[in-house]
Design a protein around this motif. Sequence first.
Motif, PDB file in Angstrom:
ATOM      1  N   SER A 110     -57.907  28.693  -1.533  1.00 45.05           N
ATOM      2  CA  SER A 110     -56.755  28.202  -2.287  1.00 45.05           C
ATOM      3  C   SER A 110     -55.770  27.445  -1.399  1.00 45.05           C
ATOM      4  O   SER A 110     -54.799  26.885  -1.893  1.00 45.05           O
ATOM      5  CB  SER A 110     -56.048  29.355  -3.004  1.00 45.05           C
ATOM      6  OG  SER A 110     -55.973  30.482  -2.175  1.00 45.05           O
ATOM      7  N   ILE A 111     -56.036  27.394  -0.098  1.00 40.87           N
ATOM      8  CA  ILE A 111     -55.191  26.592   0.782  1.00 40.87           C
ATOM      9  C   ILE A 111     -55.204  25.130   0.321  1.00 40.87           C
ATOM     10  O   ILE A 111     -54.221  24.401   0.505  1.00 40.87           O
ATOM     11  CB  ILE A 111     -55.636  26.708   2.253  1.00 40.87           C
ATOM     12  CG1 ILE A 111     -54.579  26.085   3.170  1.00 40.87           C
ATOM     13  CG2 ILE A 111     -56.981  26.061   2.496  1.00 40.87           C
ATOM     14  CD1 ILE A 111     -54.793  26.339   4.634  1.00 40.87           C
ATOM     15  N   LYS A 167     -54.938  24.099  -2.630  1.00 40.05           N
ATOM     16  CA  LYS A 167     -53.890  23.931  -3.644  1.00 40.05           C
ATOM     17  C   LYS A 167     -52.516  23.809  -2.991  1.00 40.05           C
ATOM     18  O   LYS A 167     -51.634  23.127  -3.495  1.00 40.05           O
ATOM     19  CB  LYS A 167     -53.899  25.094  -4.620  1.00 40.05           C
ATOM     20  CG  LYS A 167     -55.055  25.026  -5.570  1.00 40.05           C
ATOM     21  CD  LYS A 167     -54.919  26.059  -6.665  1.00 40.05           C
ATOM     22  CE  LYS A 167     -56.175  26.073  -7.519  1.00 40.05           C
ATOM     23  NZ  LYS A 167     -56.393  27.371  -8.143  1.00 40.05           N
ATOM     24  N   VAL A 168     -52.336  24.494  -1.868  1.00 39.28           N
ATOM     25  CA  VAL A 168     -51.083  24.361  -1.135  1.00 39.28           C
ATOM     26  C   VAL A 168     -50.934  22.914  -0.660  1.00 39.28           C
ATOM     27  O   VAL A 168     -49.866  22.307  -0.782  1.00 39.28           O
ATOM     28  CB  VAL A 168     -51.047  25.335   0.061  1.00 39.28           C
ATOM     29  CG1 VAL A 168     -49.757  25.184   0.830  1.00 39.28           C
ATOM     30  CG2 VAL A 168     -51.228  26.765  -0.415  1.00 39.28           C
TER      31      VAL A 168
END
Lengths: 310, 360
Positions: B325-326, B328-329
């Motif tokens: 999910s990095i 998405k950051v």
Amino acid sequence: MEQSLITSMLFATLVAGTPLIIVALGELITEKAGVLNLGAEGTMAMGAVAAFAATHYTGNPYLGVLAGMAAGALMSLLFGLLTLTLMANQVASGLALTIFGVGLSAFVGKPFESLTLPAVPAIRIPLLADIPLLGPALFNQQSLVYFSWALLGGVIWFLYKSRAGLILRAVGESPSSAHSIGYSVIGIRYLATTFGGAMAGIGGAFLSVFYTPLWVEGMVSGRGWIALALVVFATWRPLRVMAGAYLFGGVMISQLFIQGSGLQIEVPSQLLSALPYLATIFVLVLISRNQQTIRLNSPMSLGQPYRPDA
Amino acid sequence: MLSFKLETRPEASRTMSYLSPLIAVALTMLGGLLLFSALGKDPLEGFQVFFLNPLRHWYGVSELLLKAVPLMLIAVGLAIGFRANVWNIGAEGQFILGACGATGVALAMGDSSGPLVLPAMVVAGALGGAAWAAIPAFLRTRFNANEILVSLMLVYVAQLLVSWLVFGPWMDPDGFNFPQSKMFSDSALLPLLVEGTRLNLAFVMALGVLVIGYVFMHNSYLGFKMRVAGEAADAARYAGFSAKRMVWIGLLVGGACAGLAGMAEVAGPMGQLTDKVASGYGFAAIIVAFVGRLNPIGIFFASLLMALLFLGGEQAQLYLSLPASISKVFQGMLLFFLLGSDLFINYRLRVRLTLAKAGD
């Protein structure tokens, strides 16, 4: 129907509606100042994960709530920086805040995914909790349920009885007049936005620490958006926010109602889960049908950037 | 004394509007370096794993193009609406409905092969997406209901719908109770462009849609009307352009494109329908549309960049043991920096050096 069943359904409705009240009242204040922050969903997610982490490490759920509040306030400051200082489009920035918050919360929340927290005991108010039927549902509740009632009272008093609330509304209705009398439009909007973010953070904290004491990616599941819709549905009036929130709380626990009614109907669980979203669309249609209502009640400068031409 | 002052530009700077996405990308990469070191990783190694590793081999490049396909398709459709101030935020749901429509055709056809299966799936996918987008269009034009909230609520409904389908009527009877449909037969799968990769015909389809989108936006009367409606609503009204028609077109086109992307996903890399069919393409495409300046050429490059962020996330998970999910950051950062640097399209910063004593 059994008495205890009525009590427990009422209890569950109040609990399910509580995060919506807190988040929607925060957003109401933000919007009354003329700022449309569509980032509630992402802000709640950040509040939820921050609160979970803080509670996990300190063991104190109220420090968790504080952490959620701080995370929410920080998120909204980011939004303020973009829209108030850098005059970016509020709709796009709000979406960015949601995408960022949902993503960042998933990222930082990964290590907490399989953990749980101890349930926070309810707070029982003596005497009142002994009222038959209503007492146990209303007065043997989570502390944040009481907080949401106090918040409602505070918001009503602030908006309609206090001088500061009058200024806030003036900023939302006519920023240029407020500016010409000497108020800092941008400063007041920053305060209102930060308040909204802090409340969204508490709403998230309620979900991850009190409601279901665990953290999963995507656990906010649209509540931030529903809270935004609730503000429109309530035509920017605090008391109606509360009524709407409990209505939605009831819809969210519809599963319980169907079990309680004793009807033997086969309904796919997905349909029941879809009800809050469908209900949101339904009430939006209902309230927006009359364009006049929306136009009369929404803050005049909602969503428009303001730049004092110095 | 140094003083900064923000000044309104006499007219919006075209140069800045093209430069702004590049600045945002540079800032995002810089932010990435900081993020990696904040996480206790070697920032340069992190940068290499995230941004360079995915492109080391030809296979990685083909995966990049594969991931860019849905982003291109969705973003170009959204851009047409965004230009007319029609805020379709529910592309993720329209993507799912497109996938469902295409799956319906594929399952109905069963093993019967024929050259018409794929075209029928394309039509069903586009129609599925468009039908889902027609709901906010109808509620907006008929009841004035906010299309942002309605289209977004329908994302959640679409997710529950697909979950019901793959747990219920469409569940593969031989699938050990996994929430997924039967695998599609060969005639319901998009042919591969390059053997040994997963890149398929949908890439050509996406390029075609980009070209059509470009012609529509820049060389058609309707496209012109939609742009006027977005940039000067009053002028559009005086000219007699129907605002309702803009809403319909904006949402239907966006929905159909997202539906196509959903079709390409089930008939391409997935080969079946599962409850995880939507993986955030619909939301990422919003960022793509903005970073690409609502322009098909820009969207092409922005899709590649966004696809790189998706792949980089997978690499970071494999080699740096960071959650995927990095990415998405990074996506969120990119949009933030873009919105921030867009300030300088309409304003410029005046830096003045004055003597403190001059006293004015």
